[in-house]
Design a protein around this motif. Sequence first.
Motif, PDB file in Angstrom:
ATOM      1  N   GLY A  11       0.734  -1.250   0.055  1.00 37.14           N
ATOM      2  CA  GLY A  11      -0.063   0.109   0.005  1.00 37.14           C
ATOM      3  C   GLY A  11       0.844   1.251  -0.052  1.00 37.14           C
ATOM      4  O   GLY A  11       0.359   2.306   0.117  1.00 37.14           O
ATOM      5  N   ASP A  12       1.950   0.963  -0.049  1.00 39.46           N
ATOM      6  CA  ASP A  12       2.836   2.221  -0.060  1.00 39.46           C
ATOM      7  C   ASP A  12       2.641   3.188  -1.445  1.00 39.46           C
ATOM      8  O   ASP A  12       2.646   2.589  -2.294  1.00 39.46           O
ATOM      9  N   ARG A  13       2.823   4.358  -1.269  1.00 41.29           N
ATOM     10  CA  ARG A  13       2.914   5.355  -2.411  1.00 41.29           C
ATOM     11  C   ARG A  13       3.967   5.147  -3.210  1.00 41.29           C
ATOM     12  O   ARG A  13       5.328   5.050  -2.796  1.00 41.29           O
ATOM     13  N   GLN A  14       4.075   5.256  -4.685  1.00 45.91           N
ATOM     14  CA  GLN A  14       5.188   5.113  -5.301  1.00 45.91           C
ATOM     15  C   GLN A  14       5.555   6.056  -6.255  1.00 45.91           C
ATOM     16  O   GLN A  14       6.577   6.558  -6.228  1.00 45.91           O
ATOM     17  N   ASP A  15       4.447   6.925  -6.679  1.00 43.00           N
ATOM     18  CA  ASP A  15       4.818   7.905  -7.552  1.00 43.00           C
ATOM     19  C   ASP A  15       5.830   9.043  -6.786  1.00 43.00           C
ATOM     20  O   ASP A  15       6.490   9.652  -7.603  1.00 43.00           O
ATOM     21  N   LEU A  16       5.761   9.316  -5.825  1.00 45.82           N
ATOM     22  CA  LEU A  16       6.539  10.225  -5.160  1.00 45.82           C
ATOM     23  C   LEU A  16       7.929   9.898  -5.193  1.00 45.82           C
ATOM     24  O   LEU A  16       8.857  10.688  -5.199  1.00 45.82           O
ATOM     25  N   TYR A  17       8.037   8.774  -5.206  1.00 48.93           N
ATOM     26  CA  TYR A  17       9.801   8.437  -5.284  1.00 48.93           C
ATOM     27  C   TYR A  17      10.320   8.085  -6.407  1.00 48.93           C
ATOM     28  O   TYR A  17      11.477   7.646  -6.634  1.00 48.93           O
ATOM     29  N   MET A  18       9.326   8.169  -7.500  1.00 52.62           N
ATOM     30  CA  MET A  18       9.769   8.061  -8.988  1.00 52.62           C
ATOM     31  C   MET A  18      10.532   9.140  -9.618  1.00 52.62           C
ATOM     32  O   MET A  18      10.347  10.450  -9.318  1.00 52.62           O
ATOM     33  N   SER A  19      11.971   9.054  -9.991  1.00 50.62           N
ATOM     34  CA  SER A  19      12.861  10.130 -10.400  1.00 50.62           C
ATOM     35  C   SER A  19      12.331  10.582 -11.832  1.00 50.62           C
ATOM     36  O   SER A  19      11.758   9.884 -12.498  1.00 50.62           O
ATOM     37  N   LYS A  20      12.460  11.755 -11.880  1.00 46.57           N
ATOM     38  CA  LYS A  20      11.742  12.253 -13.201  1.00 46.57           C
ATOM     39  C   LYS A  20      12.439  11.766 -14.537  1.00 46.57           C
ATOM     40  O   LYS A  20      13.689  11.753 -14.723  1.00 46.57           O
ATOM     41  N   GLY A  21      11.421  11.623 -15.345  1.00 42.44           N
ATOM     42  CA  GLY A  21      12.133  10.949 -16.577  1.00 42.44           C
ATOM     43  C   GLY A  21      12.370   9.474 -16.502  1.00 42.44           C
ATOM     44  O   GLY A  21      13.077   9.010 -17.496  1.00 42.44           O
ATOM     45  N   THR A  22      12.166   8.877 -15.596  1.00 42.51           N
ATOM     46  CA  THR A  22      12.306   7.545 -15.598  1.00 42.51           C
ATOM     47  C   THR A  22      11.015   6.760 -15.554  1.00 42.51           C
ATOM     48  O   THR A  22      10.074   7.394 -15.349  1.00 42.51           O
TER      49      THR A  22
END
Lengths: 244, 275
Positions: free
Chosen positions: A124-135
């Motif tokens: 249930g952890d948030r994913q999109d916050l930790y995604m680097s830009k452009g990856t």
Amino acid sequence: MVSLLDPVILQSILLIAISGTLICIAVHFIPVGGAPAAMAQATGIGTGTVELAAGSGLVGLITASYMYSSLPDPQSQMLLILASGAMGSMIMIACTMLMGSMVYAFGVGVPFASAQVKNDPITGDRQDLYMSKGTQGQGLPTVCFVSGVIGGMLGGIGGALIYYVLIGLYSQSAIIGTSAAAVAGVFTVGVFYVNSVIPSYGVGGTIEGFHDPKFRRVLPKDAFTSFCVSIMCGIVAVLIAGGM
Amino acid sequence: MSEIKEIAPNKLVLFGVLGGLLGIYLTYLFPVLGMKIGGNVGGLLKVIAPTFGALGGICAVVWGADAVRRVSKYGLGTGVPSIGQIAMGMGIVASMFGIAIMAKFPLAGPVVSLVTASIIGLIIGWFAQNVIKMKIPVMVRGMTEIAAAGSLIILGFGVAVAGNFQFETFVKMVFDDGLILAVFWIGAVAILHPFNATLGPDEKQKRTTYLAFSTGAITMTIIGIGAIMTLGLSGAITMMLGIILWVIYYKKFWDEVYKDASSVLGTGLIPKTEA
């Protein structure tokens, strides 16, 4: 000459077709990132689909064949052989993913995040916050790891099932006889490669696991293709035992 | 960009099929001839026979590498290695079928293997094109050629280890001692490496083909080492010839690289501090 309509033979062909399909489905479960993942720009393990599926599947084949050779009456213990195949594959794929994760976490230094879902379906952890830009995400989040282990299990069962069917057929064959283990093993490797490359064309190089939208989109047609191709491989395999 | 004259695919198909089959059949023919002639010449023919299988295998490698090149140019999405592995997967299934089903008429074995491989390749190519929808126009033909080349590679290098293509001998010499895995893997690398290493916008057929000859020769060398175990002297000849061919073709590839590059400069090591 073997009759293809004999029920035992038909069953063998069908079992080989089912195992081929299992291997094909397994490939879809394994989180593969290909070259982008090798640069930590996509979720998954940084290598090709075939390498991962075959790597884990072949370990499954080794454990299954070891189990086969150490049982007193192997032909009546199908479940044990399939289970040991599944265990071998799962251990191998889990080790690969664990070591890959260590490299991503401590070597590359990226947080693990999936690009396909907003929250990890398992933790249930948030994913999109930790995604680097452009990856397209990085590393192996929990859901990918679980998916990969399921994939390893299916692949291991598939490989072990082909081996089990073929060695049963070949050990009774007049022209193969004592070399049954070698011929069955090599044939299994051949069928394994065919069935792990076909779905990798379907997924087009990268897939995150069962939560990836691509999973539902490509699985039916890949599984259908693998089933048809494996039936053909099954017929060929059965005919080898009979000669002419 | 100026048009570069390439060898037509059909010519390479002929080269691979005829060269491969010729090499494989010569391994059968030479010992028979050797028996008839007798004496030293007969003995020599018998010893050098398996080497021709490996030479046939090199012809198949060159053909297969060109087929891989034509298909992979469109971008597979999974990397070129996958296609080398499926080639060997299809090839091994078909070649075992061919020599096993023709165990009573071994002479037909290689041809039956080639035909079976082509059929398997055709079906997989059709599925890839029409069911998986890969949108590669040369997929069906490419897969057929790759599978056929794969079966000839397995048979050619297998024959170099076993000495002939009778099913019993083949199983005993190639399968039981595990050399088939060497044939399988090194054969796969031989077929996939040439394009995998040279791909890009400036890829040229001549360079890729020379590299294919050299990877084929490396395969021949390693198979020769394996064949020393099973056939003794014949294996040593295969190995020596493999090394010679490798040096020749690697030099040709090297020259081609220098010719295609605009210039080759030694840059030295990266400086430790910024200037």
